[in-house]
Design a protein around this motif. Structure first.
Motif, short mmCIF file in Angstrom:
data_model
loop_
_atom_site.label_atom_id
_atom_site.label_comp_id
_atom_site.label_asym_id
_atom_site.label_seq_id
_atom_site.Cartn_x
_atom_site.Cartn_y
_atom_site.Cartn_z
N TYR A 191 82.82 95.77 40.96
CA TYR A 191 82.08 96.44 39.90
C TYR A 191 82.05 97.94 40.16
CZ TYR A 191 78.26 96.46 43.31
OH TYR A 191 77.50 96.65 44.44
N LYS A 192 81.61 98.69 39.16
CA LYS A 192 81.44 100.13 39.32
C LYS A 192 79.98 100.50 39.19
CE LYS A 192 86.01 101.66 37.78
NZ LYS A 192 86.76 102.49 36.78
N GLN A 193 79.57 101.42 40.02
CA GLN A 193 78.20 101.94 39.95
C GLN A 193 78.27 103.45 40.15
OE1 GLN A 193 75.49 100.82 43.10
NE2 GLN A 193 73.73 100.84 41.71
N GLY A 194 77.84 104.18 39.14
CA GLY A 194 77.92 105.63 39.20
C GLY A 194 79.35 106.13 39.33
N GLY A 195 80.28 105.40 38.75
CA GLY A 195 81.68 105.79 38.82
C GLY A 195 82.39 105.38 40.08
N GLU A 196 81.65 104.81 41.04
CA GLU A 196 82.24 104.39 42.31
C GLU A 196 82.57 102.90 42.29
OE1 GLU A 196 81.10 104.26 47.10
OE2 GLU A 196 79.73 105.19 45.63
N GLN A 197 83.79 102.56 42.71
CA GLN A 197 84.21 101.16 42.77
C GLN A 197 83.57 100.49 43.98
OE1 GLN A 197 86.43 99.67 40.40
NE2 GLN A 197 85.58 97.82 41.33
N LYS A 198 82.96 99.32 43.76
CA LYS A 198 82.32 98.59 44.85
C LYS A 198 82.71 97.12 44.80
CE LYS A 198 78.33 101.66 45.30
NZ LYS A 198 76.86 101.74 45.44
N ASP A 223 73.47 83.81 44.71
CA ASP A 223 72.97 85.11 45.15
C ASP A 223 73.52 86.28 44.33
OD1 ASP A 223 71.47 83.92 47.15
OD2 ASP A 223 73.07 84.12 48.65
N MET A 224 74.42 86.00 43.43
CA MET A 224 75.09 87.09 42.71
C MET A 224 74.12 87.96 41.91
SD MET A 224 78.13 86.82 39.86
CE MET A 224 78.52 88.23 38.81
N ALA A 225 73.25 87.34 41.13
CA ALA A 225 72.35 88.10 40.26
C ALA A 225 71.48 89.07 41.05
CB ALA A 225 71.48 87.15 39.45
N ALA A 226 71.04 88.66 42.23
CA ALA A 226 70.15 89.50 43.03
C ALA A 226 70.88 90.61 43.76
CB ALA A 226 69.39 88.63 44.03
N ASN A 227 72.21 90.56 43.82
CA ASN A 227 72.95 91.52 44.61
C ASN A 227 73.83 92.47 43.81
OD1 ASN A 227 72.72 90.92 47.76
ND2 ASN A 227 72.60 88.96 46.67
N ILE A 228 73.98 92.21 42.51
CA ILE A 228 74.74 93.12 41.67
C ILE A 228 73.76 94.02 40.93
CG2 ILE A 228 76.44 93.32 39.84
CD1 ILE A 228 77.44 92.02 42.44
N THR A 282 78.72 98.33 36.05
CA THR A 282 79.63 98.17 34.91
C THR A 282 80.95 97.60 35.41
OG1 THR A 282 80.49 100.41 35.15
CG2 THR A 282 78.58 100.11 33.70
N ASP A 283 81.77 97.14 34.46
CA ASP A 283 83.09 96.59 34.78
C ASP A 283 82.99 95.50 35.85
OD1 ASP A 283 84.31 98.43 33.01
OD2 ASP A 283 84.32 99.96 34.59
N VAL A 284 82.02 94.61 35.67
CA VAL A 284 81.81 93.54 36.65
C VAL A 284 82.86 92.45 36.46
CG1 VAL A 284 80.20 91.80 37.50
CG2 VAL A 284 79.34 94.03 36.70
N VAL A 285 83.58 92.14 37.52
CA VAL A 285 84.59 91.08 37.51
C VAL A 285 84.31 90.15 38.68
CG1 VAL A 285 87.03 90.50 37.64
CG2 VAL A 285 86.30 92.59 36.46
N ALA A 286 84.02 88.89 38.37
CA ALA A 286 83.72 87.91 39.41
C ALA A 286 84.86 86.89 39.51
CB ALA A 286 82.42 87.20 39.10
N THR A 287 85.21 86.55 40.73
CA THR A 287 86.26 85.56 40.98
C THR A 287 85.74 84.52 41.94
OG1 THR A 287 88.01 87.20 40.65
CG2 THR A 287 88.60 85.18 41.80
N ARG A 288 85.83 83.26 41.56
CA ARG A 288 85.41 82.16 42.44
C ARG A 288 86.58 81.84 43.38
NH1 ARG A 288 83.91 79.00 38.83
NH2 ARG A 288 81.65 79.30 38.98
N THR A 289 86.31 81.73 44.68
CA THR A 289 87.36 81.47 45.65
C THR A 289 87.08 80.20 46.45
OG1 THR A 289 86.33 82.73 47.44
CG2 THR A 289 87.75 83.95 45.92
N ASN A 290 88.17 79.56 46.87
CA ASN A 290 88.05 78.40 47.75
C ASN A 290 89.32 78.31 48.59
OD1 ASN A 290 88.55 75.35 48.40
ND2 ASN A 290 86.35 75.53 48.00
N SER A 291 89.16 78.16 49.90
CA SER A 291 90.29 78.05 50.81
C SER A 291 90.05 76.93 51.81
CB SER A 291 90.48 79.37 51.55
OG SER A 291 91.47 79.25 52.55
#
Length: 266
Positions: free
Chosen positions: A111-118, A126-131, A136-145
């Motif tokens: 995501y971006k915050q203040g123009g900075e990519q994070k 836990d996603m809602a409490a940590n984003i 802006t430009d929030v992109v979430a990807t579910r992973t499994n390995s």
């Protein structure tokens, strides 16, 4: 700084499908078929250019899960992490087949915050409490390995081989500790409990450091997720498949991969 570099490498490994030039994850036992009242097996785990060659990075074993022949959870002993490989021992005290797997999963969110990519990584809960609210430009990807192997004390068994129906899993039709050179073996791949059809599977024999030909082969699963391979030679083999799914509507993007190690005996 070293921790940050290791995290970025781990995220990249989860986020991208493996190619012929990518670092390959593996979990390899010193033996797969043993006898006696009890026995010990050692394991190496790493990320490398060639399979089973510790030359790039040690594996984080935070997701290590060992399923004993009766379905209970066994514990690794003597765990250690060096520069190029992680190691541990397993005391086999039950007769039958053990499933040894390092399973990782969660969300990777950019995501971006203040123009900075994070970037953030964690669980879906836990996603809602940590984003941040202003992200802006929030992109979430579910992973499994899943990175795994199998070892047997005495006669083989199947209780530990039952799928969890999470991520990509290898469902043995042929038992993974009853493989022999010159014989055909059949397996199935499932993803979240469903057949993984028309999926490309890479199979590579270890020991490529001393050969001009890496001896890799590619097979494709059928409609039921099954595939068959005839082992040309004895040795330790690496099996890999990976899936990358784009986001669709309310469904977030998802990446899943499987890395297995199977020993083929003479």
């Amino acid at each position: 700084m070293k921790k940050s570099i290791a995290l970025i490498a781990a995220l990249a490994a989860l986020a991208l499908p493996l190619s012929a030039n990518a670092h390959r994850a593996w979990l390899a036992p010193t033996s797969t078929s043993l006898s006696g009242a009890d026995a010990w097996v050692g394991f190496d785990a790493g990320m490398s250019n060639g399979v089973f060659i510790p030359d790039h990075a040690a594996m984080n074993l935070a997701g290590l899960t060992i399923t004993a022949p009766d379905g209970s959870t066994a514990q690794a002993e003597n765990m250690s992490r060096a520069r190029y490989r992680s190691t541990f021992d397993l005391h086999l005290t039950q007769q039958g087949t053990y499933r040894v797997a390092n399973v990782m999963g969660g969300l990777i969110v950019s995501y971006k915050q203040g123009g900075e990519q994070k970037r953030w990584r964690g669980t879906e809960a836990d996603m809602a409490a940590n984003i941040p609210a202003d992200a802006t430009d929030v992109v979430a990807t579910r992973t499994n390995s899943r990175i795994e192997t199998f070892v047997t004390l005495g006669a083989t068994s199947t209780t530990a081989l039952a799928p969890t129906n999470e991520g990509i899993e290898l469902v043995p039709v042929s038992h993974p500790n009853e493989l022999a050179a010159g014989e055909a073996a059949t397996f199935k791949f499932i993803r979240d409990g469903q057949p993984l059809a028309n999926q490309q599977v890479t199979i590579a024999r270890g020991g490529a450091r001393y050969r001009d030909d890496p001896e890799e082969m590619t097979v494709t699963t059928g409609a039921d997720g099954s595939f068959t391979v005839t082992w040309t030679e004895a040795g330790m083999y690496w099996i890999n498949t990976s899936v990358r799914t784009a986001a669709q509507g309310d469904q977030m993007a998802a990446n899943a991969q499987y890395n297995g190690a199977l020993e083929v005996l003479p």
